[in-house]
Design a protein around this motif. Structure first.
Motif, PDB file in Angstrom:
ATOM      1  N   MET A  50       0.849  -0.879   0.319  1.00 56.06           N
ATOM      2  CA  MET A  50       0.139   0.152   0.492  1.00 56.06           C
ATOM      3  C   MET A  50       1.164   1.135   0.455  1.00 56.06           C
ATOM      4  O   MET A  50       1.069   1.364   0.874  1.00 56.06           O
ATOM      5  N   PRO A  51       0.410   2.391  -0.906  1.00 57.73           N
ATOM      6  CA  PRO A  51       1.495   3.719  -1.202  1.00 57.73           C
ATOM      7  C   PRO A  51       1.170   4.151   0.306  1.00 57.73           C
ATOM      8  O   PRO A  51      -0.111   4.182   1.213  1.00 57.73           O
ATOM      9  N   GLY A  52       1.972   4.777   0.547  1.00 53.80           N
ATOM     10  CA  GLY A  52       1.694   5.960   2.091  1.00 53.80           C
ATOM     11  C   GLY A  52       0.952   6.694   2.246  1.00 53.80           C
ATOM     12  O   GLY A  52       0.486   7.406   2.954  1.00 53.80           O
ATOM     13  N   ASP A  53       0.656   6.911   0.924  1.00 56.68           N
ATOM     14  CA  ASP A  53      -0.205   8.999   0.526  1.00 56.68           C
ATOM     15  C   ASP A  53      -1.558   7.801   0.331  1.00 56.68           C
ATOM     16  O   ASP A  53      -2.627   9.397  -0.595  1.00 56.68           O
ATOM     17  N   VAL A  54      -1.923   7.265   0.648  1.00 52.31           N
ATOM     18  CA  VAL A  54      -3.694   6.205   0.402  1.00 52.31           C
ATOM     19  C   VAL A  54      -4.212   6.264   1.842  1.00 52.31           C
ATOM     20  O   VAL A  54      -3.948   6.140   2.708  1.00 52.31           O
ATOM     21  N   VAL A  55      -5.502   6.946   1.708  1.00 52.95           N
ATOM     22  CA  VAL A  55      -5.986   7.023   3.007  1.00 52.95           C
ATOM     23  C   VAL A  55      -6.751   4.813   3.375  1.00 52.95           C
ATOM     24  O   VAL A  55      -7.840   4.563   1.999  1.00 52.95           O
ATOM     25  N   GLY A 101      -9.559   5.247   0.529  1.00 51.95           N
ATOM     26  CA  GLY A 101      -8.619   4.240  -1.244  1.00 51.95           C
ATOM     27  C   GLY A 101      -8.255   5.684  -2.184  1.00 51.95           C
ATOM     28  O   GLY A 101      -7.540   6.028  -3.141  1.00 51.95           O
ATOM     29  N   LEU A 102      -8.862   7.133  -1.432  1.00 54.02           N
ATOM     30  CA  LEU A 102      -7.959   8.366  -1.974  1.00 54.02           C
ATOM     31  C   LEU A 102      -6.501   8.926  -1.756  1.00 54.02           C
ATOM     32  O   LEU A 102      -6.043   8.443  -0.286  1.00 54.02           O
ATOM     33  N   ARG A 117     -25.078  17.237  -2.863  1.00 56.27           N
ATOM     34  CA  ARG A 117     -23.607  16.217  -2.927  1.00 56.27           C
ATOM     35  C   ARG A 117     -22.371  17.160  -2.136  1.00 56.27           C
ATOM     36  O   ARG A 117     -22.424  17.514  -1.991  1.00 56.27           O
ATOM     37  N   VAL A 118     -21.562  16.254  -1.690  1.00 53.54           N
ATOM     38  CA  VAL A 118     -20.421  16.648  -1.077  1.00 53.54           C
ATOM     39  C   VAL A 118     -19.401  16.603  -1.999  1.00 53.54           C
ATOM     40  O   VAL A 118     -18.673  15.234  -2.740  1.00 53.54           O
ATOM     41  N   THR A 119     -18.390  17.635  -1.967  1.00 55.04           N
ATOM     42  CA  THR A 119     -16.643  18.256  -3.179  1.00 55.04           C
ATOM     43  C   THR A 119     -15.413  17.163  -1.451  1.00 55.04           C
ATOM     44  O   THR A 119     -15.581  18.646  -1.229  1.00 55.04           O
ATOM     45  N   LEU A 120     -14.703  16.292  -1.042  1.00 49.88           N
ATOM     46  CA  LEU A 120     -13.712  16.533  -0.290  1.00 49.88           C
ATOM     47  C   LEU A 120     -12.983  15.993  -0.971  1.00 49.88           C
ATOM     48  O   LEU A 120     -12.360  15.556  -2.265  1.00 49.88           O
ATOM     49  N   ARG A 121     -11.731  17.125  -0.617  1.00 52.38           N
ATOM     50  CA  ARG A 121     -10.236  16.874  -0.673  1.00 52.38           C
ATOM     51  C   ARG A 121      -9.031  16.256   0.742  1.00 52.38           C
ATOM     52  O   ARG A 121      -9.099  16.430   1.684  1.00 52.38           O
ATOM     53  N   VAL A 122      -8.393  15.107   0.796  1.00 54.56           N
ATOM     54  CA  VAL A 122      -7.824  14.369   1.201  1.00 54.56           C
ATOM     55  C   VAL A 122      -6.592  15.979   1.168  1.00 54.56           C
ATOM     56  O   VAL A 122      -5.543  15.348  -0.013  1.00 54.56           O
ATOM     57  N   ASP A 123      -6.390  16.799   2.498  1.00 50.04           N
ATOM     58  CA  ASP A 123      -5.367  17.280   2.882  1.00 50.04           C
ATOM     59  C   ASP A 123      -3.854  16.613   3.138  1.00 50.04           C
ATOM     60  O   ASP A 123      -2.592  17.469   2.999  1.00 50.04           O
ATOM     61  N   ALA A 124      -4.436  15.496   3.910  1.00 55.59           N
ATOM     62  CA  ALA A 124      -2.911  14.655   4.657  1.00 55.59           C
ATOM     63  C   ALA A 124      -3.190  13.781   4.991  1.00 55.59           C
ATOM     64  O   ALA A 124      -4.679  13.559   5.522  1.00 55.59           O
ATOM     65  N   ILE A 125      -2.479  12.684   5.382  1.00 55.67           N
ATOM     66  CA  ILE A 125      -2.640  11.746   6.407  1.00 55.67           C
ATOM     67  C   ILE A 125      -1.768  11.760   7.304  1.00 55.67           C
ATOM     68  O   ILE A 125      -0.598  11.583   7.671  1.00 55.67           O
ATOM     69  N   HIS A 126      -2.140  11.317   8.880  1.00 51.11           N
ATOM     70  CA  HIS A 126      -1.477  11.918   9.600  1.00 51.11           C
ATOM     71  C   HIS A 126      -0.955  10.142  10.346  1.00 51.11           C
ATOM     72  O   HIS A 126      -0.345  10.512  10.883  1.00 51.11           O
ATOM     73  N   TYR A 127      -2.023   9.275  10.240  1.00 47.80           N
ATOM     74  CA  TYR A 127      -1.038   8.265  10.265  1.00 47.80           C
ATOM     75  C   TYR A 127      -2.131   7.028   9.139  1.00 47.80           C
ATOM     76  O   TYR A 127      -3.385   7.876   8.798  1.00 47.80           O
ATOM     77  N   GLN A 128      -1.247   6.482   8.609  1.00 51.83           N
ATOM     78  CA  GLN A 128      -1.966   5.014   7.841  1.00 51.83           C
ATOM     79  C   GLN A 128      -1.064   3.128   8.611  1.00 51.83           C
ATOM     80  O   GLN A 128      -0.346   3.872   8.938  1.00 51.83           O
ATOM     81  N   PRO A 129      -1.834   3.070   8.884  1.00 56.24           N
ATOM     82  CA  PRO A 129      -1.416   1.639   9.058  1.00 56.24           C
ATOM     83  C   PRO A 129      -0.105   0.729   8.663  1.00 56.24           C
ATOM     84  O   PRO A 129       0.461   0.469   9.652  1.00 56.24           O
ATOM     85  N   GLU A 130      -0.482   1.025   7.005  1.00 55.70           N
ATOM     86  CA  GLU A 130       0.145   0.277   6.946  1.00 55.70           C
ATOM     87  C   GLU A 130       1.736   1.185   6.243  1.00 55.70           C
ATOM     88  O   GLU A 130       3.176   0.564   6.646  1.00 55.70           O
ATOM     89  N   ALA A 131       1.319   1.932   6.580  1.00 57.27           N
ATOM     90  CA  ALA A 131       2.850   3.276   6.397  1.00 57.27           C
ATOM     91  C   ALA A 131       3.914   2.803   7.394  1.00 57.27           C
ATOM     92  O   ALA A 131       4.725   2.656   7.621  1.00 57.27           O
ATOM     93  N   ALA A 132       2.841   2.796   8.767  1.00 57.49           N
ATOM     94  CA  ALA A 132       3.219   2.907  10.334  1.00 57.49           C
ATOM     95  C   ALA A 132       3.736   1.108  10.500  1.00 57.49           C
ATOM     96  O   ALA A 132       4.206   0.722  11.640  1.00 57.49           O
ATOM     97  N   GLY A 133       3.567   0.059   9.174  1.00 58.74           N
ATOM     98  CA  GLY A 133       3.565  -1.462   9.965  1.00 58.74           C
ATOM     99  C   GLY A 133       2.664  -2.207  11.000  1.00 58.74           C
ATOM    100  O   GLY A 133       3.123  -3.478  10.474  1.00 58.74           O
TER     101      GLY A 133
END
Length: 137
Positions: A50-55, A101-102, A117-133
């Motif tokens: 999993m890439p580290g920039d994915v939710v 998945g964004l 309808r809502v338009t959402l943008r992901v600006d940051a990921i502070h923690y992603q389990p896969e990137a943290a191992g």
């Protein structure tokens, strides 16, 4: 949906979410059907790939509603772990389904209750389990 960026989902998250979607209490719910459609178009990868920039599930993210400027710091969780006051948003909630998945910087339009309808943008990921191992969380 008029804006459908590519999404990436881990095989572990997909397996767990599909089990929830198959449960009788969610099977025919509108939000479950919408999420199932999203998952059908996802690029599925092993958790270790999993890439580290994915939710992903259990990620802590900062997202912005581009329609009204509201910003959200939230953790994407399974329904049983949802807690609005703690910022723990279910993957079955409209905002949760929209960001799963964004990648950072991607935008997604998603239907909300009441036809808005809502338009959402992901600006940051502070923690992603896969990137943290934490591959099996």
């Amino acid at each position: 949906m008029s804006s459908t960026p590519p999404i990436v989902v881990s095989s572990l998250d997909l397996e767990r979410i599909e089990a929830i979607l198959d449960a009788p209490n969610y099977r025919d719910h509108a939000s479950a059907l919408a999420l199932r459609d999203e998952l059908a178009r996802a690029d599925v990868v092993a958790p270790a790939q999993m890439p580290g920039d994915v939710v992903t599930m259990n990620s802590r993210v900062h997202a912005v509603d581009l329609d009204n400027g509201d910003a959200y710091d939230l953790t994407l969780v399974y329904p049983r772990d949802a807690d609005h006051d703690a910022g723990r948003v279910s993957v079955l909630a409209p905002v949760g389904s929209a960001i799963l998945g964004l990648r950072i910087g991607q935008t997604m339009q998603w239907p909300m209750p009441g036809g808005r309808r809502v338009t959402l943008r992901v600006d940051a990921i502070h923690y992603q389990p896969e990137a943290a191992g934490d591959l099996h969380r």
